[in-house]
Scaffold this active site. Structure first.
Site, mmCIF file in Angstrom:
data_model
loop_
_atom_site.group_PDB
_atom_site.id
_atom_site.type_symbol
_atom_site.label_atom_id
_atom_site.label_comp_id
_atom_site.label_asym_id
_atom_site.label_seq_id
_atom_site.Cartn_x
_atom_site.Cartn_y
_atom_site.Cartn_z
ATOM 1 C CB ALA A 1 7.934 3.897 12.140
ATOM 2 N NE ARG B 1 -0.992 -0.523 14.713
ATOM 3 C CZ ARG B 1 -0.685 0.560 14.017
ATOM 4 N NH1 ARG B 1 0.529 0.848 13.783
ATOM 5 N NH2 ARG B 1 -1.558 1.814 14.047
ATOM 6 N N GLY C 1 0.828 -1.310 0.203
ATOM 7 C CA GLY C 1 -0.003 -0.174 -0.007
ATOM 8 C C GLY C 1 1.002 1.280 0.062
ATOM 9 N NE ARG C 2 -2.132 5.105 2.998
ATOM 10 C CZ ARG C 2 -3.488 4.941 3.230
ATOM 11 N NH1 ARG C 2 -4.265 5.527 2.423
ATOM 12 N NH2 ARG C 2 -3.821 4.256 4.132
ATOM 13 C CB ILE C 3 3.822 2.674 4.398
ATOM 14 C CG1 ILE C 3 2.991 3.610 5.247
ATOM 15 C CG2 ILE C 3 5.384 2.211 5.039
ATOM 16 C CD1 ILE C 3 2.607 3.476 6.779
ATOM 17 C CD GLU D 1 3.753 -1.730 20.043
ATOM 18 O OE1 GLU D 1 3.206 -0.539 20.239
ATOM 19 O OE2 GLU D 1 4.095 -2.078 18.920
ATOM 20 C CG HIS E 1 4.246 2.092 17.990
ATOM 21 N ND1 HIS E 1 3.351 1.086 17.792
ATOM 22 C CD2 HIS E 1 4.124 2.636 16.421
ATOM 23 C CE1 HIS E 1 2.559 1.122 16.902
ATOM 24 N NE2 HIS E 1 3.003 2.065 15.961
ATOM 25 C CB THR F 1 7.732 -0.111 10.303
ATOM 26 O OG1 THR F 1 7.419 -0.444 8.927
ATOM 27 C CG2 THR F 1 9.175 -0.018 10.686
HETATM 28 P P1 NAD Z 1 -2.212 1.011 3.213
HETATM 29 O O1 NAD Z 1 -3.756 0.472 3.439
HETATM 30 O O2 NAD Z 1 -1.904 2.067 2.255
HETATM 31 O O3 NAD Z 1 -1.612 -0.303 2.816
HETATM 32 C C1 NAD Z 1 -1.507 -1.531 3.467
HETATM 33 C C2 NAD Z 1 -1.556 -2.740 2.255
HETATM 34 O O4 NAD Z 1 -1.603 -4.180 2.996
HETATM 35 C C3 NAD Z 1 -2.673 -2.528 1.188
HETATM 36 O O5 NAD Z 1 -2.155 -2.515 -0.015
HETATM 37 C C4 NAD Z 1 -3.601 -3.972 1.419
HETATM 38 O O6 NAD Z 1 -3.895 -4.237 0.303
HETATM 39 C C5 NAD Z 1 -2.325 -4.756 2.170
HETATM 40 N N1 NAD Z 1 -2.931 -6.184 2.750
HETATM 41 C C6 NAD Z 1 -4.045 -6.143 3.475
HETATM 42 N N2 NAD Z 1 -4.148 -7.332 3.941
HETATM 43 C C7 NAD Z 1 -3.209 -8.105 3.341
HETATM 44 C C8 NAD Z 1 -2.541 -9.429 3.484
HETATM 45 N N3 NAD Z 1 -3.249 -10.364 4.391
HETATM 46 N N4 NAD Z 1 -1.645 -9.732 2.962
HETATM 47 C C9 NAD Z 1 -0.746 -8.785 2.083
HETATM 48 N N5 NAD Z 1 -1.327 -7.919 1.990
HETATM 49 C C10 NAD Z 1 -2.411 -7.202 2.719
HETATM 50 O O7 NAD Z 1 -1.852 1.297 4.517
HETATM 51 P P2 NAD Z 1 -0.290 2.210 4.875
HETATM 52 O O8 NAD Z 1 -0.670 3.336 5.033
HETATM 53 O O9 NAD Z 1 0.571 1.532 4.029
HETATM 54 O O10 NAD Z 1 -0.094 1.603 6.694
HETATM 55 C C11 NAD Z 1 0.141 0.207 6.698
HETATM 56 C C12 NAD Z 1 -0.062 -0.184 8.083
HETATM 57 O O11 NAD Z 1 1.257 0.216 8.827
HETATM 58 C C13 NAD Z 1 -0.975 0.431 8.679
HETATM 59 O O12 NAD Z 1 -2.136 -0.437 8.838
HETATM 60 C C14 NAD Z 1 -0.268 0.556 10.299
HETATM 61 O O13 NAD Z 1 -0.863 -0.471 11.040
HETATM 62 C C15 NAD Z 1 1.119 0.581 10.189
HETATM 63 N N6 NAD Z 1 1.691 1.612 10.493
HETATM 64 C C16 NAD Z 1 2.831 1.797 11.426
HETATM 65 C C17 NAD Z 1 3.423 3.152 11.825
HETATM 66 C C18 NAD Z 1 4.347 2.846 12.977
HETATM 67 O O14 NAD Z 1 4.380 3.906 13.689
HETATM 68 N N7 NAD Z 1 5.190 1.810 13.063
HETATM 69 C C19 NAD Z 1 3.288 4.316 11.222
HETATM 70 C C20 NAD Z 1 2.202 4.033 9.996
HETATM 71 C C21 NAD Z 1 1.386 2.978 9.761
#
Ligand code: NAD
Length: 325
Positions: free
Chosen positions: A285, A235, A155-157, A264, A283, A233
């Site tokens: 990031a 969950r 996804g985005r990250i 956590e 936590h 990074t």
């Molecule tokens: P996003 O929704 O843009 O991307 C998540 C991707 O995961 C999507 O493309 C989705 O299709 C895919 N996905 C869902 N289920 C899946 C599976 N079973 N197998 C493979 N891929 C699967 O979200 P994002 O903005 O990229 O953020 C992702 C996650 O990162 C967030 O949900 C959050 O929990 C975590 N995050 C953590 C921190 C931190 O401080 N450590 C910061 C930001 C986000």
């Protein structure tokens, strides 16, 4: 009359001031999360909840808050919230996507490099007075450039991490059954087994859900290269911590770098903390000053929109709208 709001931690002023200006708001000033009993009491009369990923917004909390009109989470992840229950009650839920993408991707890449090149171990070595000379075999790691990076959740990250990898001439694989129409020049779509077996680095970027809980366990770690580095990074509970500990202790994989853990916080005497081939961060990031400010503003915008009956700029359950409007 101003709407009543509860804010579960002192968030950056840029966002908090927007809430204080227009709402009758109470802010929890503690450094640790609001105790559960107190939270259930505080939500009794509120119209809006501005909360953190450390607050559990479940059916019991929603039962205790009959006047609640909006839940605004100061995070992009929302696994702390029973979204389906909110939807059934017509309560929109907001999150803060986008603004933390690059900050979090930077951190994932920093962890990847730190684990590969043993940077934390090196700093500890110096601090512990062990550095006596330059050594041909001292703290040798693995090269990042030219390696293969496997991204779980594109996804985005995940995609932002892939962009960083291009600067290091890396081959990028990704596993994401829900991602569609992505540019194959950036990364190759593969199944999870192929990703795990071919990657020198595996970086996790899926949301936590029933489907992704312990997605990386003993069987998946066994499919990875013995020289591989795992970075999480996303969950904590996406990786089975007991399986990871065993894999690191027995060199099933070479190293791990974790920004998120299960549980956590991870207690300081947890064996993962003292393993030389594991980096554990608290936590952080998304923790750049600019990004935490932007998150505070977006969460405030979501909250105020919900209180005024407008669509939330970033709503995780837009299916709520036909129910209310
Ligand atoms: P996003 O929704 O843009 O991307 C998540 C991707 O995961 C999507 O493309 C989705 O299709 C895919 N996905 C869902 N289920 C899946 C599976 N079973 N197998 C493979 N891929 C699967 O979200 P994002 O903005 O990229 O953020 C992702 C996650 O990162 C967030 O949900 C959050 O929990 C975590 N995050 C953590 C921190 C931190 O401080 N450590 C910061 C930001 C986000």
């Amino acid at each position: 009359m101003k709407p009543k709001v509860y804010v579960t931690r002192r968030v950056p002023d840029l966002g908090l001031d927007m809430v204080l200006k227009t709402c009758e708001a109470e802010v929890w000033e503690g450094e640790l999360p609001v105790p559960r009993d107190l939270l259930l009491e505080k939500v009794r009369d509120i119209n809006g909840l501005y909360c953190l990923l450390t607050d559990r917004v479940d059916e019991a909390l929603l039962d205790a808050a009959p006047n609640l009109r909006v839940v605004s989470n100061y995070a992009v992840g929302y696994n702390n919230i029973a979204v389906d229950v909110c939807t059934a009650r017509g309560i929109p839920v907001g999150n803060t996507p986008g603004v933390l993408t690059d900050t979090t991707a930077d951190f994932a890449f920093a962890l990847l490099m730190a684990a590969a090149r043993r940077i934390v171990e090196g700093a500890r070595y110096v601090a512990n007075g062990k550095w006596r000379t330059w050594g041909p075999k001292l703290l040798r790691g693995v090269d990042v450039y030219g390696g293969t990076l496997g991204i779980v959740g594109f996804g985005r990250i995940g995609q932002a991490v892939a962009r960083r990898a291009r600067g290091f001439d890396m081959r990028v694989l990704y596993y994401d059954p829900y991602a569609e129409g992505l540019d194959p020049d950036v990364a190759d779509a593969v199944d999870l087994e192929m990703l795990l077996s071919q990657s020198d680095f595996v970086s996790i970027h899926v949301p936590l859900s029933d489907e992704t809980h312990h997605l990386i366990g003993e069987a998946e770690l066994a499919q990875m290269k013995s020289t591989a580095v795992l970075v999480n990074t996303a969950r904590g509970p996406v990786v089975d911590p007991d399986a990871l500990l065993r894999a690191l202790q027995t060199q099933v994989i070479a190293a791990a770098a974790l920004d998120v853990t299960e549980p956590e916080p991870l207690p300081p005497d947890h064996p993962l903390v003292s393993l030389p081939n594991c980096i554990v961060c608290p936590h952080i990031a998304s923790a750049s000053i600019a990004t935490r400010n932007k998150m505070a503003v977006i969460a405030a915008e979501n909250l105020l929109a919900g209180l005024e009956g407008r669509h939330l700029p970033h709503c995780v359950n837009p299916e709520v709208y036909p129910l209310r409007w």
